[in-house]
Motif scaffolding. Structure first.
Motif, PDB file in Angstrom:
ATOM      1  N   HIS A 181       2.417  -4.119   7.756  1.00  0.00           N
ATOM      2  CA  HIS A 181       1.045  -3.529   7.902  1.00  0.00           C
ATOM      3  C   HIS A 181       0.174  -3.973   9.290  1.00  0.00           C
ATOM      4  O   HIS A 181       0.312  -4.780   9.755  1.00  0.00           O
ATOM      5  CB  HIS A 181       0.277  -4.425   6.755  1.00  0.00           C
ATOM      6  N   THR A 193      -7.663   6.007   5.266  1.00  0.00           N
ATOM      7  CA  THR A 193      -6.997   5.337   6.339  1.00  0.00           C
ATOM      8  C   THR A 193      -5.832   4.564   5.950  1.00  0.00           C
ATOM      9  O   THR A 193      -5.095   4.124   6.809  1.00  0.00           O
ATOM     10  CB  THR A 193      -7.831   4.245   6.831  1.00  0.00           C
ATOM     11  N   SER A 196      -4.980   2.373   3.805  1.00  0.00           N
ATOM     12  CA  SER A 196      -5.285   0.941   4.009  1.00  0.00           C
ATOM     13  C   SER A 196      -5.317   0.361   2.474  1.00  0.00           C
ATOM     14  O   SER A 196      -5.678  -0.969   2.447  1.00  0.00           O
ATOM     15  CB  SER A 196      -6.423   0.362   4.863  1.00  0.00           C
ATOM     16  N   THR A 223      -5.244  -2.910  11.792  1.00  0.00           N
ATOM     17  CA  THR A 223      -6.470  -2.241  11.449  1.00  0.00           C
ATOM     18  C   THR A 223      -6.443  -1.918   9.997  1.00  0.00           C
ATOM     19  O   THR A 223      -7.493  -1.958   9.393  1.00  0.00           O
ATOM     20  CB  THR A 223      -6.242  -0.692  12.166  1.00  0.00           C
ATOM     21  N   ASN A 224      -5.560  -1.613   9.203  1.00  0.00           N
ATOM     22  CA  ASN A 224      -5.344  -1.347   7.859  1.00  0.00           C
ATOM     23  C   ASN A 224      -5.741  -2.863   7.153  1.00  0.00           C
ATOM     24  O   ASN A 224      -6.509  -2.652   6.286  1.00  0.00           O
ATOM     25  CB  ASN A 224      -4.157  -1.068   7.405  1.00  0.00           C
ATOM     26  N   ASP A 249      -2.005   4.937   0.576  1.00  0.00           N
ATOM     27  CA  ASP A 249      -0.755   4.217   1.077  1.00  0.00           C
ATOM     28  C   ASP A 249       0.324   5.421   0.755  1.00  0.00           C
ATOM     29  O   ASP A 249       0.296   5.787  -0.186  1.00  0.00           O
ATOM     30  CB  ASP A 249      -0.161   2.987   0.557  1.00  0.00           C
ATOM     31  N   GLY A 304      -3.261  -2.898   2.824  1.00  0.00           N
ATOM     32  CA  GLY A 304      -3.362  -3.752   3.943  1.00  0.00           C
ATOM     33  C   GLY A 304      -3.419  -5.008   3.618  1.00  0.00           C
ATOM     34  O   GLY A 304      -3.045  -5.710   4.430  1.00  0.00           O
ATOM     35  N   VAL A 351     -10.900   3.083   2.753  1.00  0.00           N
ATOM     36  CA  VAL A 351      -9.695   2.315   2.539  1.00  0.00           C
ATOM     37  C   VAL A 351      -8.317   3.314   2.149  1.00  0.00           C
ATOM     38  O   VAL A 351      -7.593   3.311   2.722  1.00  0.00           O
ATOM     39  CB  VAL A 351      -9.641   1.354   1.532  1.00  0.00           C
ATOM     40  N   ILE A 383      -9.681  -3.408   7.415  1.00  0.00           N
ATOM     41  CA  ILE A 383     -10.247  -2.388   7.019  1.00  0.00           C
ATOM     42  C   ILE A 383     -10.218  -2.731   5.127  1.00  0.00           C
ATOM     43  O   ILE A 383     -11.382  -2.830   4.449  1.00  0.00           O
ATOM     44  CB  ILE A 383      -9.779  -0.874   6.864  1.00  0.00           C
ATOM     45  N   GLU A 384      -8.997  -3.110   4.825  1.00  0.00           N
ATOM     46  CA  GLU A 384      -8.881  -3.431   3.318  1.00  0.00           C
ATOM     47  C   GLU A 384      -9.683  -4.858   3.038  1.00  0.00           C
ATOM     48  O   GLU A 384     -10.339  -5.033   1.982  1.00  0.00           O
ATOM     49  CB  GLU A 384      -7.344  -3.705   2.904  1.00  0.00           C
TER      50      GLU A 384
END
Length: 342
Positions: free
Chosen positions: A85, A60, A62, A88-89, A221, A65, A57, A92-93
């Motif tokens: 957002h 990336t 995320s 993809t993010n 982030d 996210g 997380v 993942i989160e």
């Protein structure tokens, strides 16, 4: 007593069901010492994996996210379209959040199995109860992480909950595989003290690692706050503490062989040496390569494996006898089998 007898009869049945679902249910509803230990092992694995997914997380970007908590976004519990957002993010989160529920489910099943084990072992119940409660605490702190917009102190606390929870997971795994006799010390007092210092040093390295992560480039982030330390300085402190841990491990290994420590203790220390060598090499590689994301995730997973092994070394300093067998209670005769009057 009838319910206990029926449960014990099912648990002691030498012919396990071929139905996979039935066998899964029996593993916690009609547990045996072996099935409880397997569930405890799943708890250890789940908490190690959640550290790795948490690292994914971060690297990336995320971390936000899912910008809300406990919902993912707005009024939705699951990811929905959000122009701020990427999909993809968000995925993942949200996936990391879902893994938390899996770990919580394992914790609940472990607790149920410990309660229903016959004979019941009170210390196992206590070890097991801490697991679902700790996961709930982790989820709450995860919410604080999101609401604080990934403040590094909140992120560090969120990470450190997992190693703290692993104390109970590893403790349950080790205790469920041994007996309840009074602890018998099987290594020299010096080796016990070194083992304790080793566990403390491993814990301090974990804390220092969160400062490095909170200072480095992987904030989760782009807008997240970072610590204002120089990355070179905190990295040197973290590296120095890691070398101290390596030194204590080598000392434990030397003392173990010179004093004739049990083979299980020596094996665990050798495992820790191997993990530390790999972890150290990985740490230096990622530093000189500019801290690439995939290596950060591997380094975080490695730190947890080092911690788990350090905890297991502590348990290898004493012996509490063999794992007790499941108690078998003869079932009461039913009206269908009772002799009928002439």
């Amino acid at each position: 007593m009838k319910g206990v007898a029926e449960r014990s009869e099912t648990a002691a049945d030498p012919r396990p069901s071929r139905n996979p679902l039935t066998r899964v249910i029996d593993s916690f509803w009609n547990p045996t010492p072996a099935s409880l230990r397997l569930l405890a092992l799943l708890g250890v694995i789940g908490n190690a994996l959640i550290v790795a997914t948490g690292g994914a997380v971060r690297v990336t970007k995320s971390g936000l996210g899912c910008p809300d908590w406990p919902r993912c976004t707005g009024d939705s519990l699951v990811p929905t379209h959000n122009p701020a957002h990427s999909a993809t993010n968000m995925a993942i989160e949200f996936g990391n959040r879902m893994l938390t529920f899996v770990v919580l489910a394992i914790g609940v099943l472990v607790f149920v199995a410990a309660l229903r084990l016959v004979p019941r072992r009170k210390d196992l119940v206590r070890w097991a109860l801490a697991q679902p409660m700790s996961v709930v605490a982790q989820a709450v702190i995860g919410g604080i992480v999101v609401l604080s917009k990934l403040h590094p102190a909140a992120v560090a606390l969120h990470f450190l909950i997992s190693p703290a929870l692993l104390i109970f997971c590893v403790g349950l795994y080790e205790r469920s595989g041994e007996g309840d006799t009074a602890p018998k010390r099987i290594v020299r007092p010096l080796l016990r003290r070194i083992s304790g210092l080793l566990a403390v040093a491993a814990a301090v390295v974990l804390v220092a690692g969160t400062v490095v992560t909170g200072t480095g480039p992987h904030a989760g982030d782009d807008k997240a706050r970072r610590w204002g330390f120089a990355i070179e300085d905190v990295t040197r402190v973290h590296s120095g503490l890691a070398w101290l841990t390596v030194g204590l491990t080598v000392l434990a290994l030397i003392v173990a062989f010179r004093t004739g420590a049990p083979a299980v203790y020596r094996r665990r220390v050798l495992t820790l040496v191997g993990l530390e060598v790999a972890q150290g090499a990985l740490g230096y590689i990622q530093y000189f390569m500019g801290v690439p994301g995939p290596l950060v995730v591997l380094h975080m997973l490695g730190s947890v494996l080092v911690w788990i092994t350090a905890l297991r070394i502590l348990f290898a300093t004493r012996d509490r006898g063999p794992m007790p067998a499941a108690e078998t209670i003869a079932p009461a005769a039913s009206s269908r089998t009772a002799p009928q009057p002439a």
